[in-house]
Scaffold this active site. Structure first.
Site, PDB file in Angstrom:
ATOM      1  N   GLY A   8       0.872  -1.183   0.000  1.00 48.01           N
ATOM      2  CA  GLY A   8       0.000   0.000   0.000  1.00 48.01           C
ATOM      3  C   GLY A   8       0.902   1.224   0.000  1.00 48.01           C
ATOM      4  CB  ALA A   9       2.745   2.918  -2.568  1.00 46.15           C
ATOM      5  N   GLY A  10       0.011   4.292  -0.524  1.00 49.13           N
ATOM      6  CA  GLY A  10      -0.820   5.486  -0.380  1.00 49.13           C
ATOM      7  C   GLY A  10      -0.178   6.464   0.591  1.00 49.13           C
ATOM      8  CG  ASP A  32      -0.715   1.043  -4.322  1.00 50.85           C
ATOM      9  OD1 ASP A  32      -0.771   1.575  -3.196  1.00 50.85           O
ATOM     10  OD2 ASP A  32      -1.714   0.920  -5.060  1.00 50.85           O
ATOM     11  NE  ARG A  81     -18.793   2.938   7.274  1.00 47.84           N
ATOM     12  CZ  ARG A  81     -19.323   3.119   8.460  1.00 47.84           C
ATOM     13  NH1 ARG A  81     -18.547   3.213   9.529  1.00 47.84           N
ATOM     14  NH2 ARG A  81     -20.616   3.205   8.605  1.00 47.84           N
ATOM     15  NE  ARG A  87     -18.866   1.200  12.370  1.00 49.09           N
ATOM     16  CZ  ARG A  87     -17.841   2.038  12.482  1.00 49.09           C
ATOM     17  NH1 ARG A  87     -16.643   1.652  12.161  1.00 49.09           N
ATOM     18  NH2 ARG A  87     -18.024   3.260  12.942  1.00 49.09           N
ATOM     19  CG  ASN A  94      -9.987  -2.365   4.018  1.00 46.20           C
ATOM     20  OD1 ASN A  94      -9.836  -2.127   2.818  1.00 46.20           O
ATOM     21  ND2 ASN A  94     -10.087  -1.406   4.913  1.00 46.20           N
ATOM     22  CG  HIS A 174      -6.949   2.425  16.265  1.00 44.15           C
ATOM     23  ND1 HIS A 174      -6.451   3.531  16.901  1.00 44.15           N
ATOM     24  CD2 HIS A 174      -6.871   2.693  14.949  1.00 44.15           C
ATOM     25  CE1 HIS A 174      -6.094   4.417  15.989  1.00 44.15           C
ATOM     26  NE2 HIS A 174      -6.337   3.941  14.805  1.00 44.15           N
TER      27      HIS A 174
HETATM   28  N1  APR Z   1      -2.752  -4.314  -3.043  1.00 41.64           N
HETATM   29  C1  APR Z   1      -1.888  -3.310  -2.815  1.00 41.64           C
HETATM   30  N2  APR Z   1      -2.283  -2.056  -2.554  1.00 41.64           N
HETATM   31  C2  APR Z   1      -3.589  -1.808  -2.549  1.00 41.64           C
HETATM   32  C3  APR Z   1      -4.552  -2.806  -2.776  1.00 41.64           C
HETATM   33  C4  APR Z   1      -4.082  -4.113  -3.042  1.00 41.64           C
HETATM   34  N3  APR Z   1      -4.917  -5.110  -3.293  1.00 41.64           N
HETATM   35  N4  APR Z   1      -5.779  -2.245  -2.702  1.00 41.64           N
HETATM   36  C5  APR Z   1      -5.603  -0.950  -2.422  1.00 41.64           C
HETATM   37  N5  APR Z   1      -4.281  -0.677  -2.327  1.00 41.64           N
HETATM   38  C6  APR Z   1      -3.622   0.597  -2.094  1.00 41.64           C
HETATM   39  C7  APR Z   1      -4.307   1.777  -2.756  1.00 41.64           C
HETATM   40  O1  APR Z   1      -4.040   1.803  -4.144  1.00 41.64           O
HETATM   41  C8  APR Z   1      -3.708   2.937  -1.999  1.00 41.64           C
HETATM   42  O2  APR Z   1      -2.567   3.456  -2.648  1.00 41.64           O
HETATM   43  O3  APR Z   1      -3.627   0.939  -0.713  1.00 41.64           O
HETATM   44  C9  APR Z   1      -3.326   2.328  -0.652  1.00 41.64           C
HETATM   45  C10 APR Z   1      -4.056   2.948   0.523  1.00 41.64           C
HETATM   46  O4  APR Z   1      -3.634   4.245   0.615  1.00 41.64           O
HETATM   47  P1  APR Z   1      -4.572   5.481   0.989  1.00 41.64           P
HETATM   48  O5  APR Z   1      -5.873   5.325   0.296  1.00 41.64           O
HETATM   49  O6  APR Z   1      -3.774   6.717   0.773  1.00 41.64           O
HETATM   50  O7  APR Z   1      -4.882   5.268   2.528  1.00 41.64           O
HETATM   51  P2  APR Z   1      -3.926   5.601   3.773  1.00 41.64           P
HETATM   52  O8  APR Z   1      -4.279   6.937   4.297  1.00 41.64           O
HETATM   53  O9  APR Z   1      -2.525   5.314   3.441  1.00 41.64           O
HETATM   54  O10 APR Z   1      -4.463   4.528   4.830  1.00 41.64           O
HETATM   55  C11 APR Z   1      -4.245   3.152   4.621  1.00 41.64           C
HETATM   56  O11 APR Z   1      -4.039   2.612   6.926  1.00 41.64           O
HETATM   57  O12 APR Z   1      -4.270   3.916   8.813  1.00 41.64           O
HETATM   58  C12 APR Z   1      -4.896   3.011   7.974  1.00 41.64           C
HETATM   59  O13 APR Z   1      -7.243   3.600   8.105  1.00 41.64           O
HETATM   60  C13 APR Z   1      -6.103   3.600   7.292  1.00 41.64           C
HETATM   61  O14 APR Z   1      -6.920   1.502   6.493  1.00 41.64           O
HETATM   62  C14 APR Z   1      -6.245   2.695   6.123  1.00 41.64           C
HETATM   63  C15 APR Z   1      -4.800   2.363   5.772  1.00 41.64           C
END
Ligand code: APR
Length: 311
Positions: A8-10, A32, A81, A87, A94, A174
């Site tokens: 997850g590179a978000g 990602d 969400r 939920r 997820n 949490h």
């Molecule tokens: N495989 C890899 N990456 C994925 C997949 C997957 N199957 N599905 C989604 N992603 C990536 C998205 O493309 C996105 O880049 O996960 C990333 C999530 O990043 P953000 O939407 O920016 O969310 P973020 O604020 O980083 O939070 C991520 O951490 O703290 C918790 O509640 C928060 O559950 C959330 C998670």
């Protein structure tokens, strides 16, 4: 150099990469599903390294094979969400994402420690444990460091004292029913209750409980990521450097605090063995009641997960 893969590179994942690389703790792989984005962020961060004089390698990818040989896997992949999503819907989506991230990375890094951040945190850590079949020492959830840091920040704002003098301990799930332990929290050894007027302390506790929501309401398009990613960096550092750091984390309970077969926020010792030990506080009646209420609510999410997903 050690190797950490972040799935997850978000916002949280890439900010964690930033903290880790800046502290030269490990080489980082950002994974990602979005094509190009992890590669772009990885390259951008790599190009920052000469400026700050650090030799960490950072690479972005869509291929789990690039995570091979990781010492630590951090899971932040998931969706937030959205309006209209229940939920349970969020839990199912997820769980699919985190389950795949866990099993795919394990293929390439059978010796890795897992740190899970994706929400709902306690259940996603549980899912990772069950999907990987790893011992509980190697699967830890991040939450308590963040909740405690929020409380520390609010105490610092109120008192003007250095954050370094302020120790706060927030346990439990949490969520809104987290358990801020004001009796154990202190400023330079002085109990918070002796330092801050009761009404002010209550306001700090309430703000801490709603800390995640406060940021979401301000950002509008996402949730907190600086502090969560700093928290995961502290956990990774404690493991890599075998620090035996006691911090609140989500750990798999096997009888401690009277809880079983669930993840819950408790103080743990983090070291080279991962989650080496759960530390047990002595609670008074009020603390015990708060703790049990939070545990019941987290247990419910675990049960919901078990109904929705085959684990
Ligand atoms: N495989 C890899 N990456 C994925 C997949 C997957 N199957 N599905 C989604 N992603 C990536 C998205 O493309 C996105 O880049 O996960 C990333 C999530 O990043 P953000 O939407 O920016 O969310 P973020 O604020 O980083 O939070 C991520 O951490 O703290 C918790 O509640 C928060 O559950 C959330 C998670």
């Amino acid at each position: 150099m050690k190797k950490i893969s972040i799935i997850g590179a978000g916002m949280t994942g890439s900010t964690a990469a930033h903290w880790l690389a800046e502290r030269e703790l490990a080489d980082v792989v950002l994974v990602d599903v979005v094509e190009g984005m992890p590669q772009g962020k990885g390259l951008d961060l790599l190009e920052a390294m000469p400026i700050i004089g650090k030799d960490a390698q950072i690479v972005g990818t869509n291929d789990y094979a690039d995570t091979k040989g990781s010492d630590i896997v951090i899971i932040t992949a998931g969706v937030a969400r959205k309006p209209g999503m229940s939920r349970d819907d969020l839990l199912t989506i997820n769980a699919g994402i985190v389950g795949t991230a866990a099993t795919e990375t394990l293929k390439y890094s059978p010796d890795a420690f897992y740190i899970v951040l994706t929400n709902p945190l306690d259940t996603m850590a549980y899912l990772t444990l069950k999907k990987t079949g790893l011992p509980r020492e190697r699967v830890i959830g991040q939450a308590g460091i963040l909740d405690s840091a929020r409380m520390r920040a609010f105490v610092a704002l109120e008192t003007g004292v250095s954050v370094e003098n302020i120790q706060c301990y927030v346990l439990g799930g949490h969520g809104d029913e987290m358990v801020p332990l004001t009796r154990h929290s202190n400023i330079a050894g002085i109990p918070l209750r002796d330092y801050i007027p009761a009404d002010k302390l209550e306001a700090i506790v309430n703000r801490t409980r709603k800390g995640g929501g406060e940021i979401v309401n301000l950002l509008k398009t996402g949730s907190a990521y600086y502090a969560p990613s700093a928290a995961v960096t502290q956990m990774a550092e404690a493991i890599l450097k075998d620090k035996k750091l006691i911090v609140p984390c989500a750990a798999y309970m096997q009888g401690e605090y009277g809880l079983n077969d669930m993840y819950f926020g408790v103080p743990v010792v983090l070291g080279a063995g991962g989650m080496e030990k759960i530390v047990e506080y002595k609670f008074d009646a009020d603390e015990k009641a708060m703790f049990e209420k939070s545990a019941a609510s987290v247990k419910e999410t675990h049960e919901a997960l078990k109904k929705l997903v085959n684990i």
